[in-house]
Design an enzyme around this catalytic site. Structure first.
Site, PDB file in Angstrom:
ATOM      1  N   HIS A 190       0.707  -1.264   0.011  1.00 18.26           N
ATOM      2  CA  HIS A 190      -0.037   0.113   0.067  1.00 18.26           C
ATOM      3  C   HIS A 190       0.904   1.253  -0.133  1.00 18.26           C
ATOM      4  CE1 HIS A 190      -2.632   3.294   1.500  1.00 18.26           C
ATOM      5  NE2 HIS A 190      -3.789   2.333   1.034  1.00 18.26           N
ATOM      6  N   GLU A 197      -4.361  -4.165   9.141  1.00 18.17           N
ATOM      7  CA  GLU A 197      -4.670  -3.352   8.125  1.00 18.17           C
ATOM      8  C   GLU A 197      -3.653  -2.296   8.278  1.00 18.17           C
ATOM      9  OE1 GLU A 197      -8.747  -2.687   6.596  1.00 18.17           O
ATOM     10  OE2 GLU A 197      -9.411  -3.615   8.401  1.00 18.17           O
ATOM     11  N   HIS A 255      -1.484   0.692   6.780  1.00 17.36           N
ATOM     12  CA  HIS A 255      -1.626   1.673   5.482  1.00 17.36           C
ATOM     13  C   HIS A 255      -0.394   2.436   5.465  1.00 17.36           C
ATOM     14  CE1 HIS A 255      -5.621   0.869   4.411  1.00 17.36           C
ATOM     15  NE2 HIS A 255      -6.141   0.913   5.503  1.00 17.36           N
ATOM     16  N   GLU A 278      -5.021   0.331  10.574  1.00 17.70           N
ATOM     17  CA  GLU A 278      -6.266   0.986  10.719  1.00 17.70           C
ATOM     18  C   GLU A 278      -7.286   0.445  11.750  1.00 17.70           C
ATOM     19  OE1 GLU A 278     -10.084   1.671   7.657  1.00 17.70           O
ATOM     20  OE2 GLU A 278      -8.170   0.586   6.711  1.00 17.70           O
TER      21      GLU A 278
END
Length: 292
Positions: A224, A264, A266, A281
């Site tokens: 990401h 998650e 990022h 996240e």
């Protein structure tokens, strides 16, 4: 390698992007709760309230010593001083969806407009100029200043890397891999490094436009964001693999599992303490060090 997670005081806030401020603190966006967060390593987190639905996304240090960020859902550019003073600037193009932002070589901030196929420039005084791109539906995403005096950005849906100079001249470099969907991009070692979220690859493009792609061991990792550490090594988040990874000059990749499953990851940044920090996240920041 040592990884430690720090829970934030915003459950469900969704830390998304992260950067280091001039005050020795980490600053990060809370995309779901509409806040800007601040954490001094070793201290307690705090946050500043925005419009709850504005969707703060990417954040960067500006040339004026303030933090600048995009408001993806409110279609504005925000500025916050280290003392918490907030200013917001509406953009000329309606519903343009600003996403990436970075300090340019010309003393201004440059940003992407995902829904308008434009690159924007905003002075520290709030004057906005927009430059149209020669693509339709390209979804310009992350943007960074290159070592060549230009801005480089990913075109997530056009499957390309773009370059724009400070005069607004644009060049587009298509990627060799179809439907790679590039997202994050960072400058270093005389080139740009980027991630291909849909192809499970890390890419490198020289200032002349020569592209090399390196497959990840886990092709479903969905990389990401990417940043270079103090030694010039690229580090990236694997949103789908629950890892952070690094890539060596020969293209070999090392991955490190995050402690909490499904966290998650990022954004990722080099922190004021010399460690790497990533935004999770689930509601935490993770500190990644070489074993202290």
């Amino acid at each position: 390698m040592a990884i430690r997670e720090y829970a934030l005081d915003e459950p469900g806030g969704g830390p998304y992007a992260i950067t280091t401020g001039p005050d020795g603190a980490l600053w990060y966006t809370l995309v779901h709760s509409g806040r800007i967060g601040r954490l001094v390593p070793g201290g307690e987190p705090s946050s500043h309230r925005l419009d709850p639905d504005c969707g703060p996304t990417i954040i960067a240090l500006g040339p004026d010593g303030a933090l600048w960020f995009t408001e993806f859902r409110a279609h504005r550019i925000g500025r916050i001083t280290t003392g918490g003073e907030l200013t917001e600037y509406p953009l000329p193009t309606p519903e343009c969806g600003p996403f990436g932002i970075t300090a340019g070589p010309d003393g201004a901030l440059w940003f992407t407009e995902t829904a308008a196929d434009r690159i924007g420039r905003i002075t520290v005084g709030g004057e906005v100029t927009e430059f149209p791109l020669p693509v339709t539906g390209g979804f310009p995403s992350a943007i960074t200043a290159g070592g060549d005096g230009a801005l480089w950005f990913t075109l997530n849906q056009a499957n390309a890397i773009g370059r724009i100079d400070v005069e607004g001249t644009v060049a587009i470099h298509p990627l060799p891999t179809e439907a790679a969907a590039p997202v994050g991009i960072a400058a270093g070692d005389g080139a740009l490094w980027f991630v291909e979220i849909a192809a499970g690859r890390i890419g490198r493009i020289t200032h002349e436009g020569r592209i090399t792609e390196y497959p990840l061991p886990d092709r479903e990792a969905r990389p990401h964001a990417i940043v270079l550490d103090a030694a010039g090594t690229p580090w990236f988040t694997e949103w789908g693999g629950n890892r952070v990874g690094s890539i060596a000059p020969d293209g070999s990749v090392t991955g490190y599992e995050l402690p909490t499953p499904g966290s998650e990851p990022h954004g990722i940044a080099l922190g004021p303490d010399g460690a790497l920090w990533t935004a999770l996240e689930i509601g935490a920041l993770a500190r990644v060090t070489a074993g202290d």
